[in-house]
Design a protein around this motif. Structure first.
Motif, PDB file in Angstrom:
ATOM      1  N   MET A   1      -9.887   0.545 -19.506  1.00  0.00           N
ATOM      2  CA  MET A   1      -9.578   0.622 -18.089  1.00  0.00           C
ATOM      3  C   MET A   1     -10.432   1.695 -17.430  1.00  0.00           C
ATOM      4  O   MET A   1     -10.890   2.633 -18.086  1.00  0.00           O
ATOM      5  N   ARG A   2     -10.681   1.532 -16.155  1.00  0.00           N
ATOM      6  CA  ARG A   2     -11.411   2.528 -15.383  1.00  0.00           C
ATOM      7  C   ARG A   2     -10.907   2.498 -13.944  1.00  0.00           C
ATOM      8  O   ARG A   2     -10.101   1.632 -13.585  1.00  0.00           O
ATOM      9  N   LYS A   3     -11.356   3.434 -13.139  1.00  0.00           N
ATOM     10  CA  LYS A   3     -10.859   3.566 -11.780  1.00  0.00           C
ATOM     11  C   LYS A   3     -11.863   3.023 -10.763  1.00  0.00           C
ATOM     12  O   LYS A   3     -13.072   3.137 -10.936  1.00  0.00           O
ATOM     13  N   VAL A  44      -7.740   2.646  -7.690  1.00  0.00           N
ATOM     14  CA  VAL A  44      -7.112   1.510  -8.363  1.00  0.00           C
ATOM     15  C   VAL A  44      -7.601   1.434  -9.808  1.00  0.00           C
ATOM     16  O   VAL A  44      -8.790   1.610 -10.081  1.00  0.00           O
ATOM     17  N   THR A  45      -6.689   1.171 -10.727  1.00  0.00           N
ATOM     18  CA  THR A  45      -7.053   1.008 -12.135  1.00  0.00           C
ATOM     19  C   THR A  45      -7.539  -0.417 -12.377  1.00  0.00           C
ATOM     20  O   THR A  45      -6.875  -1.381 -12.002  1.00  0.00           O
ATOM     21  N   LEU A  46      -8.728  -0.536 -12.990  1.00  0.00           N
ATOM     22  CA  LEU A  46      -9.291  -1.839 -13.321  1.00  0.00           C
ATOM     23  C   LEU A  46      -9.103  -2.091 -14.811  1.00  0.00           C
ATOM     24  O   LEU A  46      -9.532  -1.295 -15.648  1.00  0.00           O
ATOM     25  N   LEU A  47      -8.469  -3.217 -15.148  1.00  0.00           N
ATOM     26  CA  LEU A  47      -8.167  -3.548 -16.536  1.00  0.00           C
ATOM     27  C   LEU A  47      -9.109  -4.621 -17.069  1.00  0.00           C
ATOM     28  O   LEU A  47      -9.382  -5.613 -16.383  1.00  0.00           O
ATOM     29  N   ALA A  97      -0.119  -7.305 -12.712  1.00  0.00           N
ATOM     30  CA  ALA A  97      -1.375  -6.924 -12.064  1.00  0.00           C
ATOM     31  C   ALA A  97      -1.812  -8.020 -11.104  1.00  0.00           C
ATOM     32  O   ALA A  97      -1.450  -9.189 -11.256  1.00  0.00           O
ATOM     33  N   CYS A 115      -3.615  -3.738  -4.568  1.00  0.00           N
ATOM     34  CA  CYS A 115      -3.269  -2.912  -5.728  1.00  0.00           C
ATOM     35  C   CYS A 115      -3.074  -1.457  -5.328  1.00  0.00           C
ATOM     36  O   CYS A 115      -2.155  -0.777  -5.811  1.00  0.00           O
ATOM     37  N   PRO A 121      -2.310  -2.261 -11.107  1.00  0.00           N
ATOM     38  CA  PRO A 121      -3.681  -2.368 -11.593  1.00  0.00           C
ATOM     39  C   PRO A 121      -4.286  -3.710 -11.185  1.00  0.00           C
ATOM     40  O   PRO A 121      -3.572  -4.632 -10.781  1.00  0.00           O
ATOM     41  N   ASP A 124     -10.151  -7.326 -14.264  1.00  0.00           N
ATOM     42  CA  ASP A 124     -11.588  -7.548 -14.100  1.00  0.00           C
ATOM     43  C   ASP A 124     -11.923  -9.002 -14.451  1.00  0.00           C
ATOM     44  O   ASP A 124     -12.562  -9.295 -15.462  1.00  0.00           O
TER      45      ASP A 124
END
Length: 366
Positions: A1-3, A44-47, A97, A115, A121, A124
């Protein structure tokens, strides 16, 4: 995960506008919506899709309607919560999500805004790897996933849940309601579990959009090649034409933008003519009467100086542009994919031939 923060949004909006193939809405408007939400509510957290539990409820969120209208009638602000409540109540479980359903200047941005405001989250992945005009035109349809239950709401608070017999019927009925609501609405559809997402979604589309946006932003940071060569290499694009727009036919019918763009060659294409047809998104590109690209491959129009994508509703007489082809997601090249989004569906009298084969076998010499 990233922001995902403000710098990431800039690049994602730019890259997604390219993948929108002329449609997907105005990237500037979409960017402002996402940035406003992130500034107010945080990143926002990207999964990654592989991080999603198989039984998690993943919900796409998008705008439906003609891109031109999206630029005039924006999101009211309460739509995200309304859609969340409608969908979670229907399924009897919380949404894990949100995700985008397509790539485009607006529909890649709205899930980010949703989100941020709801503290969820984002995945992606999407269901197209580009943009298409009709809601059944997603990879999930190929996998037998139903579009419904589909939640729909407008900025005034009108809302509905559709339960239809086919995804095409969802398109027909939702399009009629969209017209009644002024030509654009917010929707959630093709709600899937994590296992289905991993099997049929176009993965890592947000990351790809960000990388493409960064490449466009840095397109002139090159030494041994021209900015155009840098752009084509970075995007893995096929150069189809370079010219000046000399005529534009555009009309809005049934919540779609239809039209045709006529171009007169410049530079190495001087003396040649080209045309691009579109229904929200660009459908065909031909040079001197010879087809060089058709849907489902991406036909993208970009500015010759900045290489910023030009959407179909922003096409103007006199603008100098480069017409570029990008290969579509492989699932679209299957028989099932071509039945959904091939040239025949849009009334084009031609069989689908992959972009790279059309260009290789073209008689157009430059």
């Amino acid at each position: 995960m990233r922001k995902i923060g403000l710098p990431e949004i800039e690049d994602i909006a730019l890259g997604a506008a390219l993948l929108g193939a002329g449609g997907g809405g105005d990237p500037y408007i979409g960017k402002l919506i996402a940035m406003g939400a992130v500034q107010e509510c945080g990143e926002v957290t990207l999964l990654d899709p592989e991080e999603i539990p198989d039984d998690a409820l993943i919900v796409p969120i998008a705008m439906m309607g003609a891109p031109t209208i999206l630029g005039e009638k924006g999101v009211g602000g309460n739509e995200y919560k309304t859609l969340y409540d409608m969908v979670s109540k229907f399924y009897g479980k919380e949404i894990y999500a949100f995700m985008p359903i397509e790539a485009g200047g607006v529909n890649s941005m709205l899930p980010i805004a949703a989100c941020a405001r709801l503290g969820l989250p984002m995945v992606d992945a999407d269901g197209m790897g580009r943009a298409f005009p009709e809601l059944q035109m997603v990879t999930f349809t190929i996998g037998g996933v139903k579009a419904t239950p589909m939640a729909l709401t407008d900025e005034k608070g009108n809302c509905a849940i559709f339960n239809t017999i086919t995804n095409k019927w969802t398109e027909e009925l939702a399009r009629a309601v969209t017209m009644s609501c002024g030509g654009s609405v917010s929707v959630s559809l093709f709600c899937v579990d994590g296992a289905t997402l991993k099997k049929y979604a176009v993965k890592n589309i947000v990351t790809r959009s960000q990388k493409l946006g960064e490449a466009i932003r840095k397109v002139k940071d090159c030494n041994e090649e021209t900015p155009e060569q840098n752009f084509l290499r970075s995007t893995e694009g096929f150069k189809l034409f370079k010219g000046k727009i000399v005529d534009v036919l555009r009309e809005t019918k049934g919540a779609f933008n239809f039209g045709n763009v006529v171009l007169e060659g410049i530079g190495e294409y001087k003396g040649k003519n080209a045309s691009v047809t579109f229904q929200n998104e660009n459908l065909t590109a031909e040079v001197d009467g010879e087809l060089l690209a058709t849907t489902p491959d991406l036909i993208c129009i970009v500015d010759t100086e900045t290489f910023i994508p030009v959407t179909t509703d922003a096409i103007k007489y006199g603008k100098r542009v480069l017409v570029v082809g990008l290969k579509c997601f492989e699932m679209w090249r299957t028989q099932a994919g071509l039945e959904l989004v091939g040239p025949g569906y849009f009334g084009c009298d031609t069989d689908y031939i992959p972009l790279e084969e059309r260009v290789k076998g073209s008689s157009i010499n430059v």
